[in-house]
Design an enzyme around this catalytic site. Structure first.
Site, PDB file in Angstrom:
ATOM      1  N   ASP A  76       0.816  -1.212   0.000  1.00  0.00           N
ATOM      2  CA  ASP A  76       0.000   0.000   0.000  1.00  0.00           C
ATOM      3  C   ASP A  76       0.854   1.268   0.000  1.00  0.00           C
ATOM      4  O   ASP A  76       0.644   2.173   0.828  1.00  0.00           O
ATOM      5  CB  ASP A  76      -0.939   0.022   1.225  1.00  0.00           C
ATOM      6  CG  ASP A  76      -1.786  -1.233   1.331  1.00  0.00           C
ATOM      7  OD1 ASP A  76      -2.174  -1.769   0.274  1.00  0.00           O
ATOM      8  OD2 ASP A  76      -2.047  -1.677   2.464  1.00  0.00           O
ATOM      9  N   GLU A 127     -11.128   0.883  -4.121  1.00  0.00           N
ATOM     10  CA  GLU A 127     -10.414   1.353  -2.931  1.00  0.00           C
ATOM     11  C   GLU A 127      -9.167   2.119  -3.339  1.00  0.00           C
ATOM     12  O   GLU A 127      -8.907   2.319  -4.528  1.00  0.00           O
ATOM     13  CB  GLU A 127     -10.047   0.167  -2.028  1.00  0.00           C
ATOM     14  CG  GLU A 127      -9.218  -0.899  -2.712  1.00  0.00           C
ATOM     15  CD  GLU A 127      -9.143  -2.204  -1.929  1.00  0.00           C
ATOM     16  OE1 GLU A 127      -9.834  -2.368  -0.912  1.00  0.00           O
ATOM     17  OE2 GLU A 127      -8.373  -3.085  -2.352  1.00  0.00           O
TER      18      GLU A 127
HETATM   19  C1  6LW Z   1      -5.817  -1.927   1.795  1.00  0.00           C
HETATM   20  C2  6LW Z   1      -6.491  -2.000   0.505  1.00  0.00           C
HETATM   21  C3  6LW Z   1      -5.683  -3.050  -0.072  1.00  0.00           C
HETATM   22  O1  6LW Z   1      -6.410  -1.119   2.738  1.00  0.00           O
HETATM   23  O2  6LW Z   1      -5.403  -3.953   0.903  1.00  0.00           O
HETATM   24  O3  6LW Z   1      -4.348  -3.556  -1.869  1.00  0.00           O
HETATM   25  C4  6LW Z   1      -5.803  -3.371   2.119  1.00  0.00           C
HETATM   26  N1  6LW Z   1      -5.228  -2.952  -1.249  1.00  0.00           N
HETATM   27  O4  6LW Z   1      -6.476  -0.857  -0.254  1.00  0.00           O
HETATM   28  C5  6LW Z   1      -4.863  -3.723   3.208  1.00  0.00           C
HETATM   29  O5  6LW Z   1      -3.539  -3.543   2.762  1.00  0.00           O
END
Ligand code: 6LW
Length: 520
Positions: A18, A172
């Site tokens: 991340d 996300e």
């Molecule tokens: C993070 C989300 C994700 O919050 O995994 O790869 C989660 N993306 O965006 C935890 O790392």
């Protein structure tokens, strides 16, 4: 692309997922998630986007990082964002165990960072941006935004629905950027495993509506046989020379079938070019060509990652991790000068609460050794993903043992007497796919009844060595796939941990060396 320099990915190897990045003048700063580990949110500095040095941890005090004992593995601190605005650094992240976003600020990114301000807004993956009026906007997964007062922690407007990607699961990691009069909204989707993808949309107005790029996702390795997979969770940065770059997470899986990844999600870098107002990237490779005119230092190789700690400094280096907390009564660098003394708090690595001081495994092929004086206690070196997935070289009562815990199973694979006093033990991991002739108990685990030979499912072999008067002895070799994310689940990767689960023990040094791949 003539006159191209090359650089190696991942630019930050090991469990460093991340990534979020910002630039101030010639300096780049990057942060990653840290989950149940303390201290939290490692922060790195670079001058060339390729060579990164950890300068601290953003959340390094208990009052910034509440990880109660109930914090499960891969709970705690999720994806952070780092930004610089008006002379101040901002880092915002979610502590999923208390269900709140927390925001801290600093004038020096190496710290100290402020006490947290909490924001009670749903979802994960908070990001910050300031509009042309100086108003601060928070974006979160979903995807939606809120106008906030970042210093008071109050919501002034919202939620404002934005754009949720192309329909992949888990929209996300949203980030907004002001570029050429547009608001660009970068979103990851498809989940953080092999379906991961990065898409983008834009609007003239920060409140939308956002129009997607004609080609989305503009970055994904899904359904390919590329060695780097799960590419996503990205953040954009413009270099001082005007070039654009994306940092993102990816995994390097080995073995089959399915492939396994053991180092967690790592940080990769890819150059970005703009075509008709939209970003375009090439697939993410281990050796990447950088565009001509990029910062010249891109031609240099990153630090190979070897490190040794003799525990001579009175403070623990920033790369050392503990689990959920590092209580003062559990460790000391002064009690026995030149040694790290650990005192047992919990009595087993199988449950939350054990005293561990750990470093990430950064390479598939590597060795980590320690010289440990177990005293009258029980101590050793573990290779772990979580409480239910670890292999240990453990010393107690004059015996060194190889202990494996995988899911509900726990087994002693080998044991041998050791003389009293300090003992040197080493855990090595190799990615070869042929079993070496020395293989011992592991073969019983990986291929019952099978002759030594090709073992295509293995991602690596983990071997356990003890130094004796007659040289180093391999006590056992175990199949590494049981310490992989595909088996253990979760968001983290392997770490090597110095630990004590009974009494007190002292560690003279820790030595970590990458090794060349052994090949098949
Ligand atoms: C993070 C989300 C994700 O919050 O995994 O790869 C989660 N993306 O965006 C935890 O790392």
């Amino acid at each position: 692309m003539t006159d191209a320099a090359t650089y190696r990915n991942p630019v930050i190897p090991g469990f460093h997922p991340d990534p979020s990045i910002c630039r101030v003048g010639e300096d780049y700063y990057l942060v990653c998630s840290s989950f149940e580990y303390f201290p939290g949110v490692p922060i790195f500095h670079s001058r060339d986007l390729v060579n990164w040095r950890q300068i601290g941890n953003v959340l390094d005090r208990p009052n910034q990082l509440e990880l109660p004992p109930g914090t499960h593995a891969s709970g705690g601190i999720f994806a952070p964002t780092i930004r610089h605005h008006d002379g101040r650094f901002y880092m915002i992240t979610t502590n999923v165990n208390i269900g709140r976003h927390l925001l801290v600020t600093a004038t020096d990114p190496a710290g100290p960072w402020s006490d947290p301000i909490y924001l009670d807004v749903p979802h994960i993956d908070p990001s910050l941006v300031w509009d042309d009026n100086g108003d601060c906007w928070l974006t979160v997964s979903g995807v939606e935004s809120y106008r906030i007062d970042p210093l008071a922690g109050t919501v002034l407007e919202g939620p404002v629905p934005m754009w949720s990607g192309t329909g992949g699961q888990y929209p996300e990691a949203p980030h907004l950027y002001r570029i050429d009069g547009w608001w660009y909204l970068l979103v990851s989707e498809g989940g953080t495993h092999t379906g991961h993808a990065v898409s983008i949309a834009r609007s003239r107005d920060i409140r939308g509506p956002f129009a997607p790029a004609p080609v989305n996702p503009f970055l994904t390795h899904r359904s390919t046989d590329r060695p780097i997979q799960a590419t996503g969770h990205a953040d954009l940065v413009q270099a001082a020379d005007g070039s654009w770059w994306l940092v993102l997470l990816g995994i390097r899986a080995k073995g089959q079938w399915p492939p396994y990844h053991v180092l967690g999600r790592e940080t990769f870098l890819v150059p970005v070019r703009w075509v008709d107002g939209w970003p375009v990237v090439d697939p993410v490779e281990e050796v990447m060509a950088a565009p001509a005119g990029s910062p010249p230092a891109l031609a240099t190789a990153p630090d190979p990652g070897a490190h040794r700690d003799d525990f001579d400094d009175p403070t623990l280096a920033a790369g050392w991790l503990s689990l959920r907390a590092r209580p003062a009564e559990s460790w000391s660098l002064t009690e026995r000068p030149g040694w790290l003394t650990l005192h047992a708090v919990g009595d087993t690595l199988d449950r939350v609460g054990a005293t561990i001081v750990a470093r990430r495994q950064l390479h598939h092929d590597c060795r980590a050794g320690v010289r440990v004086d177990p005293g009258a206690g029980r101590a050793g070196l573990t290779l772990r993903i979580d409480e239910a997935h670890h292999y240990d070289l453990e010393i107690s009562e004059g015996t060194v043992r190889v202990v494996g815990r995988v899911g509900p199973f726990r087994q002693v694979f080998a044991e041998q007497p050791v003389p009293p006093g300090p003992v040197t033990v080493t855990i090595a991991t190799r990615t070869h796919h042929l079993l070496p002739p020395t293989v011992t108990a592991a073969d019983q685990v990986t291929a019952p009844g099978a002759p030594f030979g090709v073992r295509p499912a293995a991602c690596d072999t983990v071997s356990f060595e003890v130094a004796t008067a007659d040289g180093s002895v391999v006590l056992a070799e175990l199949d590494g796939r049981y310490l992989s994310t595909e088996v253990a689940a979760g968001f983290t990767g392997r770490v090597f941990g110095l630990y004590v689960t009974e009494g007190s023990a002292a560690f003279d040094w820790f030595d970590y060396q990458p090794m060349p791949p052994a090949g098949d």
